[in-house]
Design an enzyme around this catalytic site. Sequence first.
Site, PDB file in Angstrom:
ATOM      1  N   ASP A  76      44.188  46.800  20.917  1.00  0.00           N
ATOM      2  CA  ASP A  76      44.167  48.030  21.705  1.00  0.00           C
ATOM      3  C   ASP A  76      44.302  49.148  20.682  1.00  0.00           C
ATOM      4  OD1 ASP A  76      44.813  50.316  23.105  1.00  0.00           O
ATOM      5  OD2 ASP A  76      46.411  49.401  24.305  1.00  0.00           O
TER       6      ASP A  76
ATOM      7  N   LYS B 198      47.320  43.489  30.147  1.00  0.00           N
ATOM      8  CA  LYS B 198      48.623  43.695  30.792  1.00  0.00           C
ATOM      9  C   LYS B 198      49.381  42.385  31.008  1.00  0.00           C
ATOM     10  CE  LYS B 198      47.431  48.071  31.314  1.00  0.00           C
ATOM     11  NZ  LYS B 198      46.736  48.324  30.019  1.00  0.00           N
TER      12      LYS B 198
ATOM     13  N   TYR C 116      59.222  47.099  21.381  1.00  0.00           N
ATOM     14  CA  TYR C 116      58.066  47.233  22.264  1.00  0.00           C
ATOM     15  C   TYR C 116      57.061  48.234  21.689  1.00  0.00           C
ATOM     16  CZ  TYR C 116      55.279  47.974  26.397  1.00  0.00           C
ATOM     17  OH  TYR C 116      54.225  48.046  27.266  1.00  0.00           O
TER      18      TYR C 116
ATOM     19  N   LYS D 139      51.311  45.643  24.613  1.00  0.00           N
ATOM     20  CA  LYS D 139      51.339  44.261  25.070  1.00  0.00           C
ATOM     21  C   LYS D 139      50.378  43.378  24.323  1.00  0.00           C
ATOM     22  CE  LYS D 139      51.526  45.325  29.232  1.00  0.00           C
ATOM     23  NZ  LYS D 139      52.033  46.642  28.906  1.00  0.00           N
TER      24      LYS D 139
ATOM     25  N   GLN E 121      32.004  20.992  29.343  1.00  0.00           N
ATOM     26  CA  GLN E 121      31.011  19.956  29.715  1.00  0.00           C
ATOM     27  C   GLN E 121      31.031  18.738  28.779  1.00  0.00           C
ATOM     28  OE1 GLN E 121      29.722  22.362  32.904  1.00  0.00           O
ATOM     29  NE2 GLN E 121      29.041  20.288  32.526  1.00  0.00           N
ATOM     30  N   SER E 122      30.336  17.686  29.221  1.00  0.00           N
ATOM     31  CA  SER E 122      30.134  16.453  28.446  1.00  0.00           C
ATOM     32  C   SER E 122      31.427  15.909  27.833  1.00  0.00           C
ATOM     33  CB  SER E 122      29.094  16.666  27.331  1.00  0.00           C
ATOM     34  OG  SER E 122      27.926  17.211  27.852  1.00  0.00           O
TER      35      SER E 122
HETATM   36  C1  F6R Z   1      50.860  49.540  27.992  1.00  0.00           C
HETATM   37  C2  F6R Z   1      50.956  49.622  29.429  1.00  0.00           C
HETATM   38  C3  F6R Z   1      51.563  50.719  30.201  1.00  0.00           C
HETATM   39  C4  F6R Z   1      52.590  51.595  29.518  1.00  0.00           C
HETATM   40  C5  F6R Z   1      52.988  52.755  30.440  1.00  0.00           C
HETATM   41  C6  F6R Z   1      53.973  53.715  29.798  1.00  0.00           C
HETATM   42  O1  F6R Z   1      49.993  48.507  27.615  1.00  0.00           O
HETATM   43  O2  F6R Z   1      50.482  48.763  30.051  1.00  0.00           O
HETATM   44  O3  F6R Z   1      52.072  50.224  31.418  1.00  0.00           O
HETATM   45  O4  F6R Z   1      53.698  50.847  29.134  1.00  0.00           O
HETATM   46  O5  F6R Z   1      51.844  53.474  30.826  1.00  0.00           O
HETATM   47  O6  F6R Z   1      53.456  54.182  28.625  1.00  0.00           O
HETATM   48  P1  F6R Z   1      54.186  55.314  27.733  1.00  0.00           P
HETATM   49  O7  F6R Z   1      55.604  54.850  27.529  1.00  0.00           O
HETATM   50  O8  F6R Z   1      53.418  55.367  26.466  1.00  0.00           O
HETATM   51  O9  F6R Z   1      54.114  56.578  28.510  1.00  0.00           O
HETATM   52 MG    MG Z   2      47.236  50.459  25.721  1.00  0.00          MG
HETATM   53 MG    MG Z   3      46.068  46.236  26.871  1.00  0.00          MG
END
Ligand code: F6R
Ligand code: MG
Ligand code: MG
Length: 369
Positions: free
Chosen positions: A11, A132, A233, A236, A246-247
Site C-alpha cells: 500500500d 483490510k 501499527y 495492515k 486441477q489434475s
Molecule cells: C488502514 C485502514 C483504516 C485506517 C483508518 C484510520 O489500512 O484500513 O481503517 O486505520 O482510516 O486511519 P488514520 O489513523 O490514518 O486516520
Molecule cells: Mg492504506
Molecule cells: Mg490495504
Amino acid sequence: MKTTLSIIKADVGGFPGHATVHPDLIKNAEEELHAAKKSGEIKDYFVARCGDDLDLIMTHDKGVDDKKIHELAWNTFISCTEIAKKLKLYGAGQDLLSDTFSGNVKGLGPGSAEMQFEERKSEPILCFLMDKTEPGAFNLPIYKMFGDPFNSAGLVIDSNMHHGFTFEIYDIVENKKVLLNTPEETYDLLALIGGKSRYVIKRIYPREGSPVPKSEAVACISTDKLSKIAGTYVGKDDPVAMVRCQSGLPAVGEALEPWAFPHLVSGWMRGSHNGPLMPCSMEDATPSRFDGPPRVVALGFQIANGTLGRPFDFFKDKAYDRTRNKAIKIADYMRAHGPFEPHRLPSEDMEYTTLPAVMKKLENRFKEI
Ligand code: F6R
Ligand code: MG
Ligand code: MG
C-alpha cells in the site's frame, strides 16, 4: 525451464483515504513492468489492486527470492510513492519501512508470495488478493481447499488427491515453522491454524504419489506482518496467495468454494475490528463502509511458457451474490456491537494498534482493589 510466479504487494497511498489505488499509480506500475518485460527481466505481468493495495503479479525464470525481481518491485513502489506524494494520496509510501533496498522486500514492508514450478501440460492458477485483513484470513479457506473432503470432492473421489497434502505452518510470534500432513494430522493442524493471529499457513506441498513433485509448493501465502516488522501499527498486512489447480490438486471450483462462506477475519477499521470477508470483483474491491468490510479478489490465469495472459475475475460471478448479501448482513450485526468485543479485537491483539497510546493516559489513575 521452470517458471516462477511472484506476487509482491504494498500500500503506497490510498485514494481517497484507504479505499482504492489511484489510476495514476496503476499506470505507472504498468509502465515500469512493461519496460521490465521488454528488457527480458520478467516474462509477463499483471498489475492488480484490491482496496488500497497495489499487487504486482509477475512471471519470470529467476526463482523465488530473486534480488533483481524484488528490486524491480521495490523500485516500482518507490516511483509510485513519488506520484502518491505529488497527489497527496493518503499514507503515501506507508508500507515502505526503509529508505534503502537490501536485496529482498521481506522485512521492508511489502508482502510477497512466490512459487517456482515446472509447468504442467496445463497450469491453471488462482491469485487471491485481500484488503483490510491479516495473513491468518487465508487459514480457513486454504484448509478447506486442501484438507476438507466436504469442500474438495477430489480428496474423496480422485485417487491423485487421496494421499493428502503437507501443510507448512508458520508461528509468526516465535518465528518457527512446522510441517503437518493431512489427513492423519488434521486435528493437530486445526489445533494450530484455528489460532489464526499466530499460526498461519505459508505453503502447501503435494505428498508421495501425487502427479505434482512433492518438492514443488502448490500454494503459497504472504505471511508478512507489518506490525511485527515495524513494532507498531503502521497499516495492515492485506495478504495475497496463489493456488495451483486441477489434475491432482483442487479443481478451480474447489479452490473457489470456500469463499462462498464470508468468514470472520480481523483487520477491519483501524486494523482493530473483526468483520466478514466479502468476495468481490477487482472493480468492486473498494472498501467503503467503516473502511470495509474486508475484501478478497480471485484472479484466474492459465500460465503458458511463462506467460500470464489476462486474468479472469472470478468473484464477478453472480454465484457470489448471496455471499455478498450475507456478508453485508453480518457486517450490520457486527457493527451493532460498536466498540465492544468481539467486533473490536481482543485486548492482546490491540497491542499492535493505536489503543496503547490512549490507555497510557489512564495508567496513573489505577488503584489497587
Ligand atoms: C488502514 C485502514 C483504516 C485506517 C483508518 C484510520 O489500512 O484500513 O481503517 O486505520 O482510516 O486511519 P488514520 O489513523 O490514518 O486516520
Ligand atoms: Mg492504506
Ligand atoms: Mg490495504
